[in-house]
Design an enzyme around this catalytic site. Structure first.
Site, PDB file in Angstrom:
ATOM      1  CE  LYS A 127     -21.261  20.794  12.047  1.00 42.30           C
ATOM      2  NZ  LYS A 127     -21.193  21.125  10.630  1.00 42.30           N
ATOM      3  CE  LYS A 129     -13.858  23.649  14.346  1.00 43.97           C
ATOM      4  NZ  LYS A 129     -13.975  23.655  12.908  1.00 43.97           N
ATOM      5  CE  LYS A 169     -18.193  29.386  10.006  1.00 40.86           C
ATOM      6  NZ  LYS A 169     -17.577  29.614   8.700  1.00 40.86           N
TER       7      LYS A 169
HETATM    8  P1  AMP Z   1     -15.762  26.293   8.342  1.00 44.54           P
HETATM    9  O1  AMP Z   1     -15.908  27.549   9.108  1.00 44.54           O
HETATM   10  O2  AMP Z   1     -16.104  25.104   9.172  1.00 44.54           O
HETATM   11  O3  AMP Z   1     -16.426  26.306   7.010  1.00 44.54           O
HETATM   12  O4  AMP Z   1     -14.215  26.166   8.058  1.00 44.54           O
HETATM   13  C1  AMP Z   1     -13.568  26.819   6.992  1.00 44.54           C
HETATM   14  C2  AMP Z   1     -12.101  26.478   7.018  1.00 44.54           C
HETATM   15  O5  AMP Z   1     -11.474  27.017   8.179  1.00 44.54           O
HETATM   16  C3  AMP Z   1     -11.808  24.966   7.059  1.00 44.54           C
HETATM   17  O6  AMP Z   1     -10.676  24.704   6.263  1.00 44.54           O
HETATM   18  C4  AMP Z   1     -11.500  24.706   8.500  1.00 44.54           C
HETATM   19  O7  AMP Z   1     -10.667  23.599   8.673  1.00 44.54           O
HETATM   20  C5  AMP Z   1     -10.798  26.002   8.899  1.00 44.54           C
HETATM   21  N1  AMP Z   1     -10.937  26.277  10.331  1.00 44.54           N
HETATM   22  C6  AMP Z   1     -12.091  26.487  11.007  1.00 44.54           C
HETATM   23  N2  AMP Z   1     -11.856  26.722  12.315  1.00 44.54           N
HETATM   24  C7  AMP Z   1     -10.510  26.642  12.473  1.00 44.54           C
HETATM   25  C8  AMP Z   1      -9.626  26.768  13.600  1.00 44.54           C
HETATM   26  N3  AMP Z   1     -10.086  27.047  14.817  1.00 44.54           N
HETATM   27  N4  AMP Z   1      -8.300  26.623  13.392  1.00 44.54           N
HETATM   28  C9  AMP Z   1      -7.829  26.353  12.157  1.00 44.54           C
HETATM   29  N5  AMP Z   1      -8.580  26.214  11.061  1.00 44.54           N
HETATM   30  C10 AMP Z   1      -9.911  26.352  11.213  1.00 44.54           C
END
Ligand code: AMP
Ligand code: TRP
Length: 331
Positions: free
Chosen positions: A113, A195, A198
């Site tokens: 980041k 990965k 969003k």
């Molecule tokens: P975040 O959107 O960063 O708040 O992530 C929310 C949850 O989704 C966390 O547990 C992340 O590890 C999981 N997560 C986000 N992106 C991925 C992805 N591409 N594959 C698997 N898990 C994900």
């Protein structure tokens, strides 16, 4: 016998992707029968990158609605907004004082980041993992279901729990990460080396839980594969491997069986079918989501009740912590 505690959180920093769903939220619902689950919408974390206030409000409610739409039952699990329980920010401060700068400097998410946002390198991004540790430790959490990009953060939470316990006597439970074997990392549809996120600038890289049929078909069709031309599940074909994983996780069909069925069939047909499998899997979630967004009173009731319940547990831990570090109790 007391039930074990599960805690997890999702940032309301954008629309949720199928990566969030498969890597995390899908598992949240399956855990709620066996454990005492706390699922948080981590709005304090979200403001570590610039947010438009009215969008943040909308997305926070979106995540709550999606939690419920994905099968989390508000009568079984505690659903709440992080900012509604001040103990998160308070414990975070205390934990900051036992966290080493060097540890935070090594966090890969921070380094990523920092590279991307040099003009807004705020201190919140740096201490983000400490707040996450506070989230987890406040509830005496046993298990934290997350995608495997969060492993390093979970390690920090464990480390801080142990350090505090050693310094002040037993206070926190030392939590464990819970990673989903296959869905732990869904990759970008445009670059299978990174990965699915969003916040990707290219919207063909991700599929959102709320994408319509046409968008899903278009994005799957454009997904990057390779020039091998054979359906196989192997590291040399990372794009295809990712698509097969997604197929398997949405259809509950084994990878092996999918590969067998598509032997000798072109990528085109496989992708067409994959799009339909995703559409079908998301349909009930989308219907429930729209229903809930038309019933905001119900959502409000859920997060209010959730905050009360969360606060009760969080304050028990925070009071202990304040006492141990030597603060005079107010009453
Ligand atoms: P975040 O959107 O960063 O708040 O992530 C929310 C949850 O989704 C966390 O547990 C992340 O590890 C999981 N997560 C986000 N992106 C991925 C992805 N591409 N594959 C698997 N898990 C994900
Ligand atoms: N950092 C997590 C993510 O980006 C979100 C999060 C914040 C979280 N606090 C948490 C996850 C506590 C699990 C437990 O995905």
């Amino acid at each position: 016998m007391e039930r074990k505690v599960v805690f997890s959180g999702v940032q309301p920093s954008g629309s949720l992707t199928i990566g969030n769903y498969i890597g995390a939220i899908k598992n949240f619902a399956t855990l709620q029968d066996e454990y005492d689950c706390f699922y948080c919408i981590v709005d304090l974390h979200a403001i570590t990158v610039p947010q438009v206030p009215k969008d943040l409000r909308k997305r926070s409610l979106d995540v709550l609605a999606l939690y419920v739409a994905c099968g989390i039952d508000p009568d079984k699990s505690t659903l709440f907004m992080q900012s509604h329980v001040p103990a998160h920010a308070e414990l975070s401060w205390v934990l900051n004082t036992i966290t080493y700068m060097g540890q935070l400097n090594r966090m890969t998410q921070f380094k990523d980041k920092a590279r991307k946002s040099e003009e807004n390198l705020n201190a919140g991004l740096f201490t983000y993992p400490v707040l996450m540790a506070a989230d987890i430790l406040l509830y005496q959490t046993d298990f934290v279901p997350v995608g495997d990009d969060q492993k390093q953060h979970i390690e920090l939470a464990r480390d801080l729990a142990e350090r505090f316990n050693n310094r002040y006597s037993e206070t926190f439970k030392v939590p464990q990460g819970l990673y989903n074997e296959f869905g732990a990392r869904i990759m970008s549809l445009q670059n299978p080396e990174v990965k699915m996120s969003k916040s990707d600038a290219d919207e063909n890289a991700f599929i959102l839980l709320l994408d319509d049929k046409d968008a899903i078909r278009r994005k799957v069709k454009r997904a990057v594969t390779d020039s091998e031309g054979v359906i196989a599940y192997r590291d040399e074909q990372p794009g295809l491997k990712n698509l097969i994983n997604i197929y398997s996780l949405f259809s509950n069909e084994k990878v092996e069986s999918i590969v067998n069925r598509y032997e000798g069939v072109g990528y085109g047909k496989f992708k067409e079918d994959l799009a339909e499998v995703i559409i079908e899997g998301l349909l009930p979630i989308q219907e429930k989501y729209h229903y809930l967004m038309n019933n905001k009173d119900y959502l409000e009731e859920i997060y209010k009740k959730g905050a009360d319940k969360a606060e009760y547990h969080a304050m028990k831990t925070l009071r202990k912590v304040y006492k141990k570090v030597g603060f005079i109790p107010r009453r």
